[in-house]
Design a protein around this motif. Structure first.
Motif, PDB file in Angstrom:
ATOM      1  N   LEU A  68       0.840  -1.207   0.000  1.00 29.10           N
ATOM      2  CA  LEU A  68       0.000   0.000   0.000  1.00 29.10           C
ATOM      3  C   LEU A  68       0.867   1.245   0.000  1.00 29.10           C
ATOM      4  N   PHE A  69       0.468   2.245  -0.779  1.00 31.35           N
ATOM      5  CA  PHE A  69       1.119   3.554  -0.792  1.00 31.35           C
ATOM      6  C   PHE A  69       0.129   4.575  -0.277  1.00 31.35           C
ATOM      7  N   GLY A  70       0.536   5.295   0.788  1.00 33.28           N
ATOM      8  CA  GLY A  70      -0.379   6.233   1.399  1.00 33.28           C
ATOM      9  C   GLY A  70       0.332   7.383   2.073  1.00 33.28           C
ATOM     10  N   HIS A  71      -0.283   7.881   3.142  1.00 33.54           N
ATOM     11  CA  HIS A  71       0.090   9.156   3.740  1.00 33.54           C
ATOM     12  C   HIS A  71       0.277   9.053   5.251  1.00 33.54           C
ATOM     13  N   ASN A  72       1.054  10.000   5.766  1.00 31.28           N
ATOM     14  CA  ASN A  72       1.174  10.159   7.210  1.00 31.28           C
ATOM     15  C   ASN A  72       0.080  11.108   7.668  1.00 31.28           C
ATOM     16  N   SER A  73      -0.324  11.082   8.846  1.00 35.23           N
ATOM     17  CA  SER A  73       0.102  10.317   9.998  1.00 35.23           C
ATOM     18  C   SER A  73      -0.565   8.947  10.079  1.00 35.23           C
ATOM     19  N   ALA A  74      -1.421   8.644   9.115  1.00 31.98           N
ATOM     20  CA  ALA A  74      -2.108   7.346   9.107  1.00 31.98           C
ATOM     21  C   ALA A  74      -1.107   6.193   9.134  1.00 31.98           C
ATOM     22  N   ILE A  75      -0.048   6.299   8.328  1.00 33.94           N
ATOM     23  CA  ILE A  75       0.900   5.189   8.226  1.00 33.94           C
ATOM     24  C   ILE A  75       1.666   4.990   9.525  1.00 33.94           C
ATOM     25  N   THR A  76       2.247   6.052  10.061  1.00 31.06           N
ATOM     26  CA  THR A  76       3.011   5.912  11.309  1.00 31.06           C
ATOM     27  C   THR A  76       2.130   5.368  12.426  1.00 31.06           C
ATOM     28  N   ASN A  77       0.943   5.906  12.575  1.00 34.65           N
ATOM     29  CA  ASN A  77       0.054   5.444  13.642  1.00 34.65           C
ATOM     30  C   ASN A  77      -0.386   3.998  13.425  1.00 34.65           C
ATOM     31  N   PHE A  78      -0.640   3.616  12.165  1.00 32.86           N
ATOM     32  CA  PHE A  78      -1.042   2.241  11.872  1.00 32.86           C
ATOM     33  C   PHE A  78       0.081   1.258  12.200  1.00 32.86           C
ATOM     34  N   VAL A  79       1.317   1.536  11.740  1.00 37.13           N
ATOM     35  CA  VAL A  79       2.412   0.582  11.979  1.00 37.13           C
ATOM     36  C   VAL A  79       2.748   0.489  13.463  1.00 37.13           C
ATOM     37  N   ASN A  80       2.511   1.547  14.221  1.00 40.73           N
ATOM     38  CA  ASN A  80       2.753   1.475  15.663  1.00 40.73           C
ATOM     39  C   ASN A  80       1.638   0.716  16.384  1.00 40.73           C
ATOM     40  N   LYS A  81       0.454   0.753  15.850  1.00 38.45           N
ATOM     41  CA  LYS A  81      -0.656   0.005  16.447  1.00 38.45           C
ATOM     42  C   LYS A  81      -0.538  -1.484  16.138  1.00 38.45           C
ATOM     43  N   PHE A  82      -0.120  -1.825  14.906  1.00 41.94           N
ATOM     44  CA  PHE A  82      -0.155  -3.222  14.480  1.00 41.94           C
ATOM     45  C   PHE A  82       1.206  -3.896  14.375  1.00 41.94           C
ATOM     46  N   GLY A  83       2.278  -3.135  14.347  1.00 35.91           N
ATOM     47  CA  GLY A  83       3.612  -3.736  14.316  1.00 35.91           C
ATOM     48  C   GLY A  83       4.141  -3.927  15.723  1.00 35.91           C
ATOM     49  N   ASP A  84       5.290  -4.598  15.839  1.00 30.14           N
ATOM     50  CA  ASP A  84       5.858  -4.833  17.165  1.00 30.14           C
ATOM     51  C   ASP A  84       7.147  -4.041  17.395  1.00 30.14           C
ATOM     52  N   ILE A  85       7.390  -3.045  16.560  1.00 30.48           N
ATOM     53  CA  ILE A  85       8.525  -2.134  16.731  1.00 30.48           C
ATOM     54  C   ILE A  85       7.972  -0.712  16.704  1.00 30.48           C
ATOM     55  N   PHE A  86       8.334   0.092  17.699  1.00 26.42           N
ATOM     56  CA  PHE A  86       7.873   1.482  17.706  1.00 26.42           C
ATOM     57  C   PHE A  86       8.687   2.283  16.697  1.00 26.42           C
ATOM     58  N   ILE A  87       7.992   3.034  15.865  1.00 21.91           N
ATOM     59  CA  ILE A  87       8.629   3.901  14.872  1.00 21.91           C
ATOM     60  C   ILE A  87       8.116   5.313  15.124  1.00 21.91           C
ATOM     61  N   GLU A  88       9.028   6.206  15.476  1.00 18.71           N
ATOM     62  CA  GLU A  88       8.617   7.574  15.801  1.00 18.71           C
ATOM     63  C   GLU A  88       7.925   8.248  14.621  1.00 18.71           C
ATOM     64  N   ASN A  89       8.473   8.073  13.428  1.00 16.52           N
ATOM     65  CA  ASN A  89       7.885   8.685  12.244  1.00 16.52           C
ATOM     66  C   ASN A  89       8.347   7.914  11.013  1.00 16.52           C
ATOM     67  N   VAL A  90       7.405   7.448  10.210  1.00 19.14           N
ATOM     68  CA  VAL A  90       7.758   6.840   8.926  1.00 19.14           C
ATOM     69  C   VAL A  90       7.987   8.001   7.964  1.00 19.14           C
ATOM     70  N   PRO A  91       9.222   8.181   7.482  1.00 19.61           N
ATOM     71  CA  PRO A  91       9.515   9.314   6.610  1.00 19.61           C
ATOM     72  C   PRO A  91       8.997   9.079   5.192  1.00 19.61           C
ATOM     73  N   THR A  92       9.028  10.107   4.378  1.00 16.92           N
ATOM     74  CA  THR A  92       8.663   9.950   2.980  1.00 16.92           C
ATOM     75  C   THR A  92       9.559   8.889   2.358  1.00 16.92           C
ATOM     76  N   SER A  93       8.990   8.063   1.515  1.00 18.94           N
ATOM     77  CA  SER A  93       9.630   6.892   0.882  1.00 18.94           C
ATOM     78  C   SER A  93       9.967   5.791   1.879  1.00 18.94           C
ATOM     79  N   GLY A  94       9.504   5.911   3.113  1.00 19.98           N
ATOM     80  CA  GLY A  94       9.756   4.884   4.118  1.00 19.98           C
ATOM     81  C   GLY A  94       8.878   3.662   3.895  1.00 19.98           C
ATOM     82  N   LEU A  95       9.450   2.489   4.155  1.00 24.76           N
ATOM     83  CA  LEU A  95       8.782   1.206   3.944  1.00 24.76           C
ATOM     84  C   LEU A  95       8.768   0.423   5.253  1.00 24.76           C
TER      85      LEU A  95
END
Length: 163
Positions: free
Chosen positions: A106-133
């Motif tokens: 999926l290709f999308g936008h912040n803050s949806a992406i950062t908040n989603f990966v922190n809710k569903f992933g098991d590694i905290f990511i402060e901010n998914v930057p542009t072009s971040g995967l």
């Protein structure tokens, strides 16, 4: 088992006075998307479906990645629901994916992406930057049963830029 690779659109240009959805990528954005997609193509899963937000910058980013993944550009699925900055709307989109889709990018936008990966992933990511995967693997047979998954890979442009 479900694999979700979620990518934030590349850096956009603010040089032209256009609406948010019509902003194109900057040169830096094109370069960052190219290096991240080239590196991730070395370990990218096969047989995936590729979805993009309807924003021009997301479609351009998806096209760069698709090209490096040898994925047909005409098979990118552009969906208006991915033009969201709200992780709850992003989650709803993901939960409604066809259960037969095992591997989704999926290709999308912040803050949806950062908040989603922190809710569903098991590694905290402060901010998914542009072009971040971020790649998250879920132990479920249907997207609607989504629960906390395992973060398999995180790849940001800064990881690939050498001074």
């Amino acid at each position: 088992m479900k694999n979700l690779i979620i990518i934030r659109h590349a850096k956009s240009s603010w040089n032209n006075p256009v609406s948010d959805k019509l902003r194109k990528l900057s040169e830096r954005g094109r370069n960052d998307a190219t290096i991240v997609s080239a590196e991730s193509s070395k370990w990218m899963i096969d047989d995936f479906f590729l979805f993009s937000s309807s924003a021009i910058r997301a479609i351009e980013t998806a096209s760069i990645f698709a090209t490096n993944y040898s994925f047909p550009l005409n098979q990118i699925i552009i969906n208006e629901d991915l033009y969201t900055f709200d992780e709850n709307k992003l989650e709803i989109f993901i939960r409604t994916l066809n259960k037969d889709l095992e591997n989704v990018i999926l290709f999308g936008h912040n803050s949806a992406i950062t908040n989603f990966v922190n809710k569903f992933g098991d590694i905290f990511i402060e901010n998914v930057p542009t072009s971040g995967l971020v790649w998250i693997k879920f132990d479920c047979k249907d997207w609607k049963l989504l629960k906390k998954g395992s973060t398999i890979k995180v790849l940001f442009p800064r990881d690939l830029k050498y001074e």
